[in-house]
Scaffold this active site. Structure first.
Site: not given
Ligand SMILES: Cc1cc2nc3c(=O)[nH]c(=O)nc-3n(C[C@H](O)[C@H](O)[C@H](O)COP(=O)(O)O)c2cc1C
Length: 379
Positions: A100, A178, A181, A296
């Site tokens: 990414q 997204a 950023y 999400g």
């Molecule tokens: C610890 C953590 C780090 C994350 N880092 C990123 C990231 O580097 N890039 C990104 O696009 N989203 C990041 N996210 C968002 C996740 O990719 C995802 O969109 C979010 O956790 C929702 O999905 P889930 O309900 O399956 O956890 C992060 C989320 C968490 C919890």
């Protein structure tokens, strides 16, 4: 035709995934201080290699892109060597992995940028803070509004980073547009108030991201390029007056590139990323002819339904993958999931990173629950 399930293969333009359970990009802060991936990261990604596709945490494309302690980068030979160890280990286990590509923009801080101001489309200070390498919490500052020359130079850096990612053995790249950023800052009208060809109309606000996609498509094949957007996400003090039109137009615009996929982050009701308003995913789905990955707050059941209904082609799971290295197996046999511990999401060291039990070691006491608002520092 048989109905697709979470476990059906998915044909991406350059390869077929073994299932439709993707690992969402997640910053974990375990890289070396210079941005080189650590050995721990090799184990972390390799142990999740049975995901249909792993998407790495955000990877900074240049020194100016940085802004997060322990985040990895991809602009030096050491970075490339470090990532090669990760991609080799993932491929050895039959997995596939995209990097990414990340540029923080206005939500960075001079402390990460040798004292220089963060770059942004417009000089609007975010109501946001950063955590410094020495553990202080610092308010974000008024960013520098990028000149057209600086925009062109940044777009070129995305192309170089995409090329380096392929040199490091990645199967493709995902442009992080997204969560507030830099590319998202150009997309949305709260953060983009430019008067030139990169601001104002929807077409102008999409332009920066489109030119990044174009540049990466020239540097590597367009079909190895993916894009991640989060149409309603408010994290990082961002918003738009008309996300349906903005992201619907963006999705339509992307039809000209043979992208690997577009990933759409939209929290389901009850999820910490949920924002009131009709979901934008269906608008993008009908505008875009390529593959869509949803993310999400999905459970395996909801994901299964989304795939059966044709709402998405694959689903990316974030927090469930943090605490369940063998998530695919657990979904397959309907086993309980380990709960994720937010206190170790960004901590240093192997605890909370490499020590969640797999099925052979049993399941941790607490049961997995989607995060509630405020439990995680969201991206
Ligand atoms: C610890 C953590 C780090 C994350 N880092 C990123 C990231 O580097 N890039 C990104 O696009 N989203 C990041 N996210 C968002 C996740 O990719 C995802 O969109 C979010 O956790 C929702 O999905 P889930 O309900 O399956 O956890 C992060 C989320 C968490 C919890």
């Amino acid at each position: 035709m048989t109905e697709s399930t979470l476990f059906s293969p998915l044909r991406l333009p350059t390869f077929e995934t073994s299932n439709r359970i993707f690992m969402a990009p997640m910053t974990r802060g375990r890289a070396h201080a210079d941005g080189t991936p650590s050995d721990m990261m090799v184990d972390y990604y390799a142990s999740r290699a049975d995901a249909g596709l792993l998407i790495t945490e955000g990877v900074c494309i240049s020194p100016r892109a940085r802004g997060w302690v322990g985040a990895p980068s991809i602009y030096t030979a050491d970075h490339v060597r470090g990532w090669q160890a990760v991609t080799d280990a993932v491929h050895a286990r039959g997995g596939r992995i995209f990097a990414q590509l990340w540029f923080l923009g206005r939500v960075s801080h001079p402390i990460f940028l040798d004292g220089e101001l963060p770059w942004a489309p417009s000089a609007i200070t975010p109501k946001q803070h950063v955590h410094s390498p020495t553990g202080e919490t610092l308010d974000c500052v008024e960013p520098h509004a990028m000149t057209v020359e600086e925009i062109a130079a940044t777009i070129a850096e995305y192309g170089v980073a995409a090329r380096l990612a392929i040199d490091a053995g990645f199967d493709g790249v995902e442009i992080h547009a997204a969560n507030g950023y830099l590319p998202d800052q150009f997309l949305r009208d709260r953060t983009n108030q430019r008067q030139d060809g990169y601001g104002g109309s929807v077409g102008n606000r999409i332009r920066f991201l489109r030119e990044i996609v174009e540049e990466c498509s020239k540097a590597i094949d367009g079909n190895r390029v993916a894009v991640r957007v989060s149409p309603r996400n408010l994290y990082n003090d961002i918003d738009d007056s008309d996300p349906e039109t903005l992201f619907g137009t963006f999705a339509d615009d992307m039809n000209r590139f043979g992208l690997a996929f577009i990933e759409v982050v939209e929290g389901l009701p009850g999820h910490y990323l949920f924002v009131d308003g009709a979901p934008v995913l269906p608008v993008m789905r009908s505008a875009y002819r390529g593959l869509i990955v949803a993310n999400g707050g999905y459970t395996s059941d909801i994901a299964e339904q989304a795939i059966a209904d044709g709402a998405a082609d694959a689903v990316a799971f974030g927090t469930p993958f943090i605490s369940n290295p063998d998530l695919v197996k657990r979904f397959e046999i309907d086993a309980p999931l380990n709960a994720a511990d937010p206190s170790t999401f960004y901590s240093a060291g192997p605890h909370g990173y490499l020590d969640y039990p797999d099925l052979s070691q049993g399941t941790a006491e607490a049961e997995f629950k989607p995060l509630s608002l405020g439990e995680a520092r969201k991206h």
